[in-house]
Write a protein that holds these residues in place. Structure first.
Motif, PDB file in Angstrom:
ATOM      1  N   PHE A   1      15.842 -30.451  -1.174  1.00  0.00           N
ATOM      2  CA  PHE A   1      16.679 -31.621  -1.419  1.00  0.00           C
ATOM      3  C   PHE A   1      17.999 -31.155  -2.029  1.00  0.00           C
ATOM      4  CE2 PHE A   1      12.260 -32.877  -1.910  1.00  0.00           C
ATOM      5  CZ  PHE A   1      12.168 -33.933  -1.021  1.00  0.00           C
ATOM      6  N   GLN A   2      19.113 -31.715  -1.556  1.00  0.00           N
ATOM      7  CA  GLN A   2      20.424 -31.377  -2.106  1.00  0.00           C
ATOM      8  C   GLN A   2      21.189 -32.671  -2.378  1.00  0.00           C
ATOM      9  OE1 GLN A   2      21.307 -28.805   1.345  1.00  0.00           O
ATOM     10  NE2 GLN A   2      21.993 -27.323  -0.180  1.00  0.00           N
ATOM     11  N   ASP A   3      21.534 -32.887  -3.630  1.00  0.00           N
ATOM     12  CA  ASP A   3      22.333 -34.038  -4.025  1.00  0.00           C
ATOM     13  C   ASP A   3      23.776 -33.565  -4.142  1.00  0.00           C
ATOM     14  OD1 ASP A   3      22.971 -36.624  -4.835  1.00  0.00           O
ATOM     15  OD2 ASP A   3      22.539 -36.191  -6.941  1.00  0.00           O
ATOM     16  N   ASP A   4      24.530 -33.715  -3.071  1.00  0.00           N
ATOM     17  CA  ASP A   4      25.908 -33.224  -2.994  1.00  0.00           C
ATOM     18  C   ASP A   4      26.851 -34.304  -3.512  1.00  0.00           C
ATOM     19  OD1 ASP A   4      28.392 -32.234  -2.352  1.00  0.00           O
ATOM     20  OD2 ASP A   4      28.000 -32.032  -0.201  1.00  0.00           O
TER      21      ASP A   4
ATOM     22  N   GLY B   1      30.528 -33.992  -1.955  1.00  0.00           N
ATOM     23  CA  GLY B   1      30.575 -34.466  -0.574  1.00  0.00           C
ATOM     24  C   GLY B   1      30.034 -35.868  -0.397  1.00  0.00           C
ATOM     25  N   GLU B   2      29.525 -36.447  -1.495  1.00  0.00           N
ATOM     26  CA  GLU B   2      28.964 -37.797  -1.501  1.00  0.00           C
ATOM     27  C   GLU B   2      27.924 -37.990  -0.405  1.00  0.00           C
ATOM     28  OE1 GLU B   2      31.933 -40.836  -1.695  1.00  0.00           O
ATOM     29  OE2 GLU B   2      33.036 -39.813  -3.282  1.00  0.00           O
ATOM     30  N   GLN B   3      26.930 -37.083  -0.421  1.00  0.00           N
ATOM     31  CA  GLN B   3      25.837 -37.195   0.537  1.00  0.00           C
ATOM     32  C   GLN B   3      24.573 -36.587  -0.062  1.00  0.00           C
ATOM     33  OE1 GLN B   3      27.214 -35.088   3.981  1.00  0.00           O
ATOM     34  NE2 GLN B   3      26.838 -33.091   3.115  1.00  0.00           N
ATOM     35  N   PHE B   4      23.454 -36.996   0.490  1.00  0.00           N
ATOM     36  CA  PHE B   4      22.154 -36.475   0.085  1.00  0.00           C
ATOM     37  C   PHE B   4      21.541 -35.822   1.315  1.00  0.00           C
ATOM     38  CE2 PHE B   4      17.620 -36.690  -0.870  1.00  0.00           C
ATOM     39  CZ  PHE B   4      17.617 -36.159  -2.146  1.00  0.00           C
ATOM     40  N   LYS B   5      21.129 -34.574   1.173  1.00  0.00           N
ATOM     41  CA  LYS B   5      20.629 -33.813   2.316  1.00  0.00           C
ATOM     42  C   LYS B   5      19.194 -33.361   2.072  1.00  0.00           C
ATOM     43  CE  LYS B   5      21.707 -29.593   4.895  1.00  0.00           C
ATOM     44  NZ  LYS B   5      22.680 -28.482   4.972  1.00  0.00           N
ATOM     45  N   VAL B   6      18.372 -33.558   3.086  1.00  0.00           N
ATOM     46  CA  VAL B   6      16.983 -33.112   3.055  1.00  0.00           C
ATOM     47  C   VAL B   6      16.805 -32.097   4.180  1.00  0.00           C
ATOM     48  CG1 VAL B   6      14.573 -33.825   3.285  1.00  0.00           C
ATOM     49  CG2 VAL B   6      16.217 -35.355   2.200  1.00  0.00           C
ATOM     50  N   THR B   7      16.279 -30.929   3.836  1.00  0.00           N
ATOM     51  CA  THR B   7      16.008 -29.893   4.828  1.00  0.00           C
ATOM     52  C   THR B   7      14.509 -29.672   4.890  1.00  0.00           C
ATOM     53  OG1 THR B   7      18.124 -28.838   4.351  1.00  0.00           O
ATOM     54  CG2 THR B   7      16.496 -27.523   5.545  1.00  0.00           C
TER      55      THR B   7
END
Length: 102
Positions: free
Chosen positions: A83-86, A89-95
């Motif tokens: 999980f990345q709370d950017d 960049g105002e985005q949340f990324k799940v890998t």
């Protein structure tokens, strides 16, 4: 994907993006985590409802087991999700890593 639809920041004029690679799946949702919510908090089942009306409908229309339970269930099935709370960049990324193909 249900979390991306119900918890994204709809004030951001951007789509939810899903990328499928040989070794991973990436889900990128507009908006970072709300308020003081952290990645560690969501892993523990804490939630902050950003979209009350959508969450209300989702609880009736989608496969649903309780607010804050989705991340914990996903990690139980696949503990190596990243999980990345950017906030910049105002985005949340799940890998989600994928197993190697034979």
């Amino acid at each position: 994907m249900q979390n991306a639809l119900t918890h994204r920041d709809y004030t951001k004029n951007a789509p939810i993006r899903i990328f499928i690679f040989d070794n991973r799946i990436e889900i990128i949702s507009p908006g970072c985590l709300p308020n003081s919510l952290t990645i560690e908090n969501i892993k523990l089942g804490n939630a902050v409802i950003r979209n009350n009306l959508i969450v209300s409908y989702a609880s009736k229309l989608m496969r649903y087991r309780g607010i804050g339970s989705g991340i914990a269930r996903a990690l139980k099935r696949q503990p190596d999700i990243i999980f990345q709370d950017d906030r910049e960049g105002e985005q949340f990324k799940v890998t989600i890593p994928r197993p190697p193909r034979p």
